[in-house]
Design an enzyme around this catalytic site. Structure first.
Site, PDB file in Angstrom:
ATOM      1  N   SER A   1       0.860  -1.175   0.000  1.00 35.20           N
ATOM      2  CA  SER A   1       0.000   0.000   0.000  1.00 35.20           C
ATOM      3  C   SER A   1       0.895   1.223   0.000  1.00 35.20           C
ATOM      4  CB  SER A   1      -0.871   0.046   1.261  1.00 35.20           C
ATOM      5  OG  SER A   1      -2.030  -0.715   1.099  1.00 35.20           O
TER       6      SER A   1
ATOM      7  N   GLU B   1      -0.490  18.901  -5.705  1.00 37.75           N
ATOM      8  CA  GLU B   1      -1.781  18.968  -6.389  1.00 37.75           C
ATOM      9  C   GLU B   1      -2.756  17.884  -5.910  1.00 37.75           C
ATOM     10  OE1 GLU B   1       1.192  18.434  -7.763  1.00 37.75           O
ATOM     11  OE2 GLU B   1       1.728  20.331  -8.717  1.00 37.75           O
ATOM     12  N   SER B   2      -2.509  17.210  -4.811  1.00 38.78           N
ATOM     13  CA  SER B   2      -3.376  16.224  -4.142  1.00 38.78           C
ATOM     14  C   SER B   2      -2.645  14.901  -3.892  1.00 38.78           C
ATOM     15  CB  SER B   2      -4.718  16.018  -4.824  1.00 38.78           C
ATOM     16  OG  SER B   2      -5.479  17.217  -4.738  1.00 38.78           O
TER      17      SER B   2
ATOM     18  N   HIS C   1      -3.029   0.180  -3.860  1.00 45.04           N
ATOM     19  CA  HIS C   1      -3.101  -0.994  -2.999  1.00 45.04           C
ATOM     20  C   HIS C   1      -2.972  -2.191  -3.940  1.00 45.04           C
ATOM     21  CE1 HIS C   1      -4.294   1.638   0.231  1.00 45.04           C
ATOM     22  NE2 HIS C   1      -5.175   2.174  -0.592  1.00 45.04           N
TER      23      HIS C   1
ATOM     24  N   CYS D   1      -5.599  18.416  -8.130  1.00 43.42           N
ATOM     25  CA  CYS D   1      -6.337  19.678  -8.040  1.00 43.42           C
ATOM     26  C   CYS D   1      -5.869  20.614  -9.149  1.00 43.42           C
ATOM     27  CB  CYS D   1      -6.070  20.345  -6.695  1.00 43.42           C
ATOM     28  SG  CYS D   1      -6.884  19.479  -5.364  1.00 43.42           S
TER      29      CYS D   1
END
Lengths: 128, 128
Positions: A55, A62-63, A68, A83
């Site tokens: 994971s 930008e986010s 996973h 974003c």
């Protein structure tokens, strides 16, 4: 700062199982995917599970990108959320799809921060 | 390990702007949301942006929670993704919605790892 963002959720099937089970490989793919798309990497956190699976999260200015992996099923669950409109999340998604050698990819595109989920789009691609 | 998972994407509007701009508060809300839902916290990474906004990720054994806050817009962009069927991602989402004092929440529920996005569901709630 504008709230507008774009989020690609991708389900990658029939991936290379060895890559999916290597924390180093998965981390490299995800960080390079962020860089390929022009994002600025802020934090990188990966975790290897026992007996299998990785994971991880790449926090970008930008986010974020997340993965996973389920090596025993050849499956990886991917999120790429960016974003603004400078970075295209599809570029990172395509990079990850290729590097994990996915045979089938199902994606859903979700507009974020625009006050509505009206433009949700779905797509399925058979790659081999 | 089974690939099945559940992913709640939530757009929280009209939130408390002071909370949204405090890295300590946002981090506490997200970690507690994970714990409230019964998840096992593995990694916690938060980042404060200048002049405003907090991004953060809580990696749990069962996948992840993420937030990106835009205090100036009273907006927070939330993802809660849980693998398996032991943890209900809606529990963490409801906790976050309450603690950030959201006035309006729009959610989209996405089944993960089941080979199809057929059961995507959307919901809008006006809370005050």
């Amino acid at each position: 700062m504008d709230t507008m963002g774009r989020h690609v959720i991708a389900e990658l099937w029939e991936c290379d199982q060895q890559i999916l089970n290597s924390q180093a490989d998965v981390e490299k793919v995800m960080v390079n995917a962020a860089l390929e798309s022009g994002a600025e990497v802020r934090e990188v956190v990966f975790h290897k599970f026992s007996p299998q699976g990785v994971s991880g999260v790449v926090v970008i200015s930008e986010s974020h990108l997340t993965i996973h992996s389920f090596p025993e099923h050849g499956y990886a669950s991917i999120d790429v959320y960016t974003c603004g409109d400078r970075i295209d999340p599809q570029v990172a998604t395509d990079y990850i799809t290729k590097r994990l050698r996915a045979g089938r990819v199902e994606t859903i595109f979700i507009p974020r921060g625009v006050g509505s989920f009206a433009d949700v789009k779905q797509n399925v691609e058979i790659l081999r």
